[in-house]
Design a protein around this motif. Structure first.
Motif, short mmCIF file in Angstrom:
data_model
loop_
_atom_site.label_atom_id
_atom_site.label_comp_id
_atom_site.label_asym_id
_atom_site.label_seq_id
_atom_site.Cartn_x
_atom_site.Cartn_y
_atom_site.Cartn_z
N TRP A 275 0.83 -1.21 0.00
CA TRP A 275 0.00 0.00 0.00
C TRP A 275 0.86 1.26 0.00
N LEU A 276 1.95 1.24 0.80
CA LEU A 276 2.85 2.39 0.85
C LEU A 276 3.51 2.61 -0.52
N ARG A 277 3.96 1.54 -1.16
CA ARG A 277 4.55 1.68 -2.49
C ARG A 277 3.54 2.26 -3.48
N ASP A 278 2.31 1.76 -3.42
CA ASP A 278 1.28 2.25 -4.34
C ASP A 278 0.95 3.71 -4.06
N LEU A 279 0.89 4.08 -2.78
CA LEU A 279 0.61 5.48 -2.43
C LEU A 279 1.67 6.41 -3.01
N ALA A 280 2.94 6.08 -2.78
CA ALA A 280 4.02 6.93 -3.29
C ALA A 280 4.03 6.96 -4.81
N ALA A 281 3.78 5.81 -5.44
CA ALA A 281 3.75 5.76 -6.90
C ALA A 281 2.58 6.57 -7.46
N THR A 282 1.45 6.53 -6.76
CA THR A 282 0.27 7.26 -7.23
C THR A 282 0.50 8.76 -7.21
N VAL A 283 0.99 9.29 -6.09
CA VAL A 283 1.18 10.74 -6.02
C VAL A 283 2.33 11.18 -6.92
N ARG A 284 3.31 10.31 -7.10
CA ARG A 284 4.35 10.61 -8.09
C ARG A 284 3.74 10.69 -9.48
N GLY A 285 2.80 9.80 -9.76
CA GLY A 285 2.12 9.82 -11.04
C GLY A 285 1.27 11.06 -11.24
N TRP A 286 0.78 11.64 -10.14
CA TRP A 286 0.05 12.91 -10.24
C TRP A 286 0.95 14.06 -10.66
N GLY A 287 2.28 13.87 -10.47
CA GLY A 287 3.22 14.93 -10.84
C GLY A 287 3.99 15.52 -9.69
N TYR A 288 4.12 14.77 -8.59
CA TYR A 288 4.86 15.25 -7.41
C TYR A 288 6.16 14.47 -7.25
N PRO A 289 7.29 14.99 -7.74
CA PRO A 289 8.58 14.32 -7.53
C PRO A 289 9.23 14.68 -6.20
N TYR A 290 8.60 15.59 -5.44
CA TYR A 290 9.11 16.04 -4.14
C TYR A 290 8.05 15.71 -3.10
N LEU A 291 8.40 14.86 -2.12
CA LEU A 291 7.45 14.45 -1.10
C LEU A 291 8.01 14.76 0.28
N ALA A 327 8.08 5.91 -4.93
CA ALA A 327 8.31 7.26 -5.45
C ALA A 327 9.36 7.28 -6.56
N GLY A 328 10.30 6.35 -6.49
CA GLY A 328 11.37 6.31 -7.47
C GLY A 328 12.68 6.80 -6.92
N GLU A 329 13.75 6.26 -7.45
CA GLU A 329 15.08 6.62 -6.98
C GLU A 329 15.39 8.10 -7.20
N ASP A 330 14.77 8.71 -8.20
CA ASP A 330 15.04 10.11 -8.51
C ASP A 330 14.11 11.07 -7.79
N ALA A 331 13.18 10.57 -6.97
CA ALA A 331 12.31 11.45 -6.18
C ALA A 331 13.11 12.09 -5.06
N PHE A 332 12.69 13.27 -4.64
CA PHE A 332 13.30 13.96 -3.49
C PHE A 332 12.40 13.73 -2.30
N LEU A 333 12.91 13.02 -1.28
CA LEU A 333 12.14 12.70 -0.08
C LEU A 333 12.67 13.49 1.10
N LEU A 334 11.79 14.23 1.74
CA LEU A 334 12.10 14.98 2.95
C LEU A 334 11.41 14.30 4.12
N GLY A 335 12.18 13.83 5.10
CA GLY A 335 11.62 13.22 6.29
C GLY A 335 11.34 14.25 7.36
N CYS A 336 10.38 13.95 8.23
CA CYS A 336 10.05 14.84 9.34
C CYS A 336 9.37 14.04 10.44
N GLY A 337 9.61 14.43 11.68
CA GLY A 337 9.11 13.63 12.79
C GLY A 337 9.62 12.21 12.71
N ALA A 338 10.86 12.07 12.26
CA ALA A 338 11.41 10.79 11.84
C ALA A 338 12.60 10.39 12.71
N PRO A 339 12.74 9.08 13.02
CA PRO A 339 13.99 8.60 13.62
C PRO A 339 15.16 8.99 12.72
#
Length: 498
Positions: A275-291, A327-339
């Motif tokens: 589900w997590l993979r699908d969620l990230a892939a879906t919003v990436r497909g909407w056009g969000y390479p920065y999460l 999201a893909g290897e080329d996506a920019f992921l910003l963590g927050c509230g994260a270990p």
């Protein structure tokens, strides 16, 4: 699980300072005299949401706990530094305890035993940086160039609309403000966990935003809290077996936000990871390479998991890897509230302090309730500055500049201190002010806050103006409530250069 490792240091506790880092983004990092007291929040829900409930701050005078890295500093600037060698499946906990004429240090590990460095040094600053860099290298840290981000949160909070984001984006282009990313924050979704359904108040759908933002020349960004589910969410109702549980079999509560407690997903469950993979892939497909991936601590809370053989750190890492894969290897992921250390190598950037807010601090919450993990300018500076060395793990995100005078309780000195923090940290640059309300002076400060800089280094760890790392090569911060060293309360002054 390795047995604890102990060291006894031949140093008078009253002459030693300790540098500690909390477990996740919002947990306190400090530089304090060893004999002082480390605060632990009185509110139980802040244990889950602001700290590691399995290794809380001590609450005792002369006892300091730290995650991943610890340093003890003598008056000459030398001392001792301990640091984990890897954090992919292991949480490394440190405790320093003032004894009778000596200091006892204990290291324990939760998860697969890994190498731990422990060094006596004449240069604590340099050794902290070297050991942190070694950890980053071992975990293949991602440190791409920092980005300049506008986000909707501190302007509109959960009342954000599609039109408001586009209005600010158009104005940013008209004003030639050098933003790289426009980030849609919390408020677009039907509920926490139901990310693909729009809020009826948003005025559209999140998938409608990337096209117009891209046409304006901005990278579209989107906020998610992917490891959480509201008790009222469709996700929790349809998949109760996906929730992290307590020993009694009931879903655990993972803190309190949005006016309600919330649940955490069990990231060892293969259906959750799909589900997590699908969620990230879906919003990436909407056009969000920065999460921006927020409230990630939920993936590592103590609890009963689908796969009981996986450590908490390992479970967290499995969930974060699923998001990276989607999201893909080329996506920019910003963590927050994260270990923090457990995220190295999977995120590109990381929030390294609590939220900034348009106020200096909630002193009653910090002093009476023992909680300095909540939003305030003071808390953000205190913790982010004390994690200067973490630029070797990811691009640090010290949160947004607040340049507006309207709808803000910050004075000029305090706004300048936030701007100084951004310059010293040298990571991501962000703003959330409504651009249409800024005057010429405020726009000038905003442009200054968006200037990319290299990370600065402390000049010393043997003194502090406010219980944090405050004396840097480019300037000095005064986090105290009165003038000191020629710097007003809550102020920042650059160091003169020839």
């Amino acid at each position: 699980m390795a047995p604890p490792t102990h060291w006894t240091l031949p140093a008078p506790p009253g002459e030693v300072r300790v540098l500690v880092s909390g477990y996740q983004s919002w947990s306190e990092a400090e530089l304090r005299p060893l004999t002082e007291r480390q605060s632990v929040p009185l509110m139980r829900w802040r244990h889950e949401q602001g700290h590691d409930p399995a290794f809380l701050p001590s609450g005792e005078a002369g006892v300091w706990r730290s995650h991943t890295l610890i340093a003890l500093i003598r008056p000459d600037g030398g001392g001792w530094v301990g640091c984990a060698g890897d954090a992919a499946a292991t949480f490394t906990h440190w405790e320093a305890r003032a004894g009778e004429g000596n200091i006892k240090v204990t290291c324990t590990q939760e998860g697969t035993p890994t190498e731990v460095a422990w060094e006596e040094t004449g240069n604590v600053i340099g050794t902290v940086e070297a050991l942190a860099a070694r950890l980053g290298q071992a975990m293949t840290a991602r440190t791409p160039p920092p980005l300049r981000v506008w986000c909707s949160w501190y302007s509109y909070y959960r009342e954000v609309t599609l039109g408001a984001v586009l209005d600010n984006a158009r104005l940013a282009r008209e004003l030639d403000l050098p933003f790289d990313v426009f980030q849609l924050d919390d408020g677009f979704q039907a509920g926490i966990g139901d990310w693909l359904d729009p809020s009826p108040d948003f005025g559209g759908h999140a998938r409608d935003l990337p096209g117009p933002l891209s046409e304006l020349g901005f990278t579209p960004g989107l906020w998610l809290a992917p490891f959480l589910a509201a008790p009222t969410s469709r996700l929790a109702a349809e998949h109760p077996e996906w929730l992290l549980r307590g020993e009694d079999g009931t879903p655990l509560l993972a803190g309190h936000n949005w006016g309600t407690p919330h649940h955490a997903l069990d990231t060892t469950h293969p259906e959750v990871r799909a589900w997590l993979r699908d969620l990230a892939a879906t919003v990436r497909g909407w056009g969000y390479p920065y999460l921006k991936l927020d409230f990630l601590f939920g993936g590592a809370l103590p609890g009963v998991r689908h796969d009981p053989t996986v450590s908490r750190a390992g479970a967290y890492r499995m969930g974060l890897q699923a998001l990276r894969d989607g999201a893909g290897e080329d996506a920019f992921l910003l963590g927050c509230g994260a270990p923090l250390a457990a995220s190295v190598g999977l995120v590109d950037a990381m929030r390294t302090g609590p939220d900034v807010a348009p106020l200096w601090e909630e002193e009653s919450r910090r002093l009476w309730l023992g909680d300095a993990t909540g939003p305030s300018a003071r808390n953000a500076l205190h913790t982010a500055l004390s994690r200067w060395y973490q630029h070797a793990w990811y691009q640090p995100d010290p949160d947004v500049a607040i340049v507006r005078r309207e709808r803000s309780l910050l004075n000029d000195e305090e706004r300048g201190a936030v701007a100084g923090m951004l310059d010293v940290i040298g990571g991501l640059r962000a703003s959330s002010d409504p651009l249409g309300g800024l005057d010429g002076h405020e726009l000038g400060l905003l442009r200054r806050c968006l200037e990319i800089s290299s990370p600065d280094r402390p000049r010393t760890l043997t003194r502090s103006l406010g219980g944090a790392v405050t004396h840097f090569g480019r300037g000095t911060f005064n986090l105290t409530g009165k003038a000191a060293e020629g710097i007003p309360a809550h102020g920042y002054r650059e160091v003169p250069h020839d």
